[in-house]
Write a protein that holds these residues in place. Structure first.
Motif, PDB file in Angstrom:
ATOM      1  N   ILE A  91       0.843  -1.186   0.000  1.00 43.54           N
ATOM      2  CA  ILE A  91       0.000   0.000   0.000  1.00 43.54           C
ATOM      3  C   ILE A  91       0.881   1.239   0.000  1.00 43.54           C
ATOM      4  N   GLY A  92       0.409   2.264  -0.683  1.00 43.56           N
ATOM      5  CA  GLY A  92       1.095   3.548  -0.692  1.00 43.56           C
ATOM      6  C   GLY A  92       0.072   4.666  -0.629  1.00 43.56           C
ATOM      7  N   TYR A  93       0.519   5.855  -0.263  1.00 44.99           N
ATOM      8  CA  TYR A  93      -0.383   6.989  -0.117  1.00 44.99           C
ATOM      9  C   TYR A  93       0.433   8.267  -0.127  1.00 44.99           C
ATOM     10  N   TRP A  94      -0.241   9.358  -0.397  1.00 41.04           N
ATOM     11  CA  TRP A  94       0.333  10.696  -0.248  1.00 41.04           C
ATOM     12  C   TRP A  94      -0.812  11.656   0.040  1.00 41.04           C
ATOM     13  N   THR A  95      -0.489  12.764   0.665  1.00 43.03           N
ATOM     14  CA  THR A  95      -1.508  13.779   0.925  1.00 43.03           C
ATOM     15  C   THR A  95      -0.984  15.146   0.531  1.00 43.03           C
ATOM     16  N   ALA A  96      -1.873  15.951  -0.005  1.00 40.65           N
ATOM     17  CA  ALA A  96      -1.547  17.334  -0.341  1.00 40.65           C
ATOM     18  C   ALA A  96      -1.259  18.093   0.955  1.00 40.65           C
ATOM     19  N   ALA A  97      -0.491  19.164   0.847  1.00 42.41           N
ATOM     20  CA  ALA A  97      -0.054  19.922   2.023  1.00 42.41           C
ATOM     21  C   ALA A  97      -1.231  20.331   2.916  1.00 42.41           C
ATOM     22  N   ALA A  98      -2.303  20.800   2.331  1.00 41.00           N
ATOM     23  CA  ALA A  98      -3.452  21.275   3.111  1.00 41.00           C
ATOM     24  C   ALA A  98      -4.155  20.157   3.877  1.00 41.00           C
ATOM     25  N   ALA A  99      -3.918  18.905   3.509  1.00 39.48           N
ATOM     26  CA  ALA A  99      -4.599  17.775   4.150  1.00 39.48           C
ATOM     27  C   ALA A  99      -3.766  17.126   5.248  1.00 39.48           C
ATOM     28  N   ARG A 100      -2.516  17.511   5.381  1.00 36.99           N
ATOM     29  CA  ARG A 100      -1.636  16.848   6.349  1.00 36.99           C
ATOM     30  C   ARG A 100      -1.994  17.209   7.783  1.00 36.99           C
ATOM     31  N   GLY A 101      -1.755  16.235   8.663  1.00 36.41           N
ATOM     32  CA  GLY A 101      -1.985  16.449  10.078  1.00 36.41           C
ATOM     33  C   GLY A 101      -3.436  16.310  10.498  1.00 36.41           C
ATOM     34  N   ARG A 102      -4.283  15.852   9.591  1.00 40.90           N
ATOM     35  CA  ARG A 102      -5.719  15.715   9.891  1.00 40.90           C
ATOM     36  C   ARG A 102      -6.172  14.255   9.910  1.00 40.90           C
ATOM     37  N   GLY A 103      -5.239  13.309   9.766  1.00 41.24           N
ATOM     38  CA  GLY A 103      -5.602  11.897   9.771  1.00 41.24           C
ATOM     39  C   GLY A 103      -6.104  11.380   8.438  1.00 41.24           C
ATOM     40  N   VAL A 104      -5.946  12.176   7.380  1.00 42.72           N
ATOM     41  CA  VAL A 104      -6.438  11.787   6.054  1.00 42.72           C
ATOM     42  C   VAL A 104      -5.744  10.522   5.557  1.00 42.72           C
ATOM     43  N   ALA A 105      -4.413  10.490   5.608  1.00 41.59           N
ATOM     44  CA  ALA A 105      -3.676   9.333   5.079  1.00 41.59           C
ATOM     45  C   ALA A 105      -3.988   8.061   5.864  1.00 41.59           C
ATOM     46  N   SER A 106      -4.017   8.158   7.188  1.00 43.18           N
ATOM     47  CA  SER A 106      -4.281   6.945   7.971  1.00 43.18           C
ATOM     48  C   SER A 106      -5.714   6.456   7.780  1.00 43.18           C
ATOM     49  N   ALA A 107      -6.681   7.362   7.682  1.00 37.58           N
ATOM     50  CA  ALA A 107      -8.068   6.944   7.444  1.00 37.58           C
ATOM     51  C   ALA A 107      -8.216   6.313   6.062  1.00 37.58           C
ATOM     52  N   ALA A 108      -7.573   6.913   5.058  1.00 39.37           N
ATOM     53  CA  ALA A 108      -7.631   6.358   3.701  1.00 39.37           C
ATOM     54  C   ALA A 108      -6.932   5.000   3.642  1.00 39.37           C
TER      55      ALA A 108
END
Length: 175
Positions: A91-108
């Protein structure tokens, strides 16, 4: 796999679309993403090609989804299952700068992992990240991936350097 759409609190994971190209171009050229990803996406034409490649699941060995805000559809990142073979995947993932620190990557990652186990019948999913990227280690932990060890200088990253990587994994039988 053609009709895959997943949800997590506040998120929608869906197929990539042509209209994602401007956001993909901006995100993949942001220094924190470019450091860890070796993508040659320097203009809208290449962003569109990147999207076409990500949206093509015909090989059955990989699939990729856009991570979007459930409320407004804004692109927040991407998540993918790769090297799908004999019940295993990575599995791999990335998040845009504005989405970091909000749990987006771990939830996805958690949503995509659950789908991989339930719908693809996967048994093991591995997650590797550079040891020098502690944010990715936090994502792995929050998504339920256990640390299994360190792979020495195992991957050449977007900044042209080889880094040691942490290997995390989840099994379908994990709690």
């Amino acid at each position: 796999m053609d009709d895959v759409e997943l949800t997590a609190p506040g998120l929608r994971l869906r197929r990539w679309r042509h209209e994602d190209a401007p956001a993909v171009l901006a995100a993949l050229n942001e220094p924190a993403i470019a450091r860890w990803n070796s993508q040659d996406v320097t203009d809208l034409t290449r962003a569109a090609a990147w999207i076409r490649w990500r949206a093509d699941w015909s090989s059955g060995t990989r699939m990729s989804l856009a991570i979007t805000d459930a409320a407004d559809g804004r692109l927040l990142g991407g998540a993918s299952l790769n090297q799908i073979h004999h019940g295993n995947a990575s599995i791999g993932y990335w998040t845009a700068a504005a989405a970091r620190g909000r749990g987006v990557a771990s939830a996805a990652a958690a949503a995509l992992t659950a789908w991989g186990f339930a719908d693809l019948g996967l048994h093991r999913i591995e997650l590797c990240h550079a040891v020098a990227n502690p944010a990715s280690c936090r994502v792995a932990d929050r998504a339920g991936y256990r640390l299994e060890g360190t792979l020495r200088e195992s991957h050449l990253y977007g900044d042209g350097r080889r880094y040691d990587e942490h290997l995390h994994a989840r099994l379908a039988t994990d709690a």
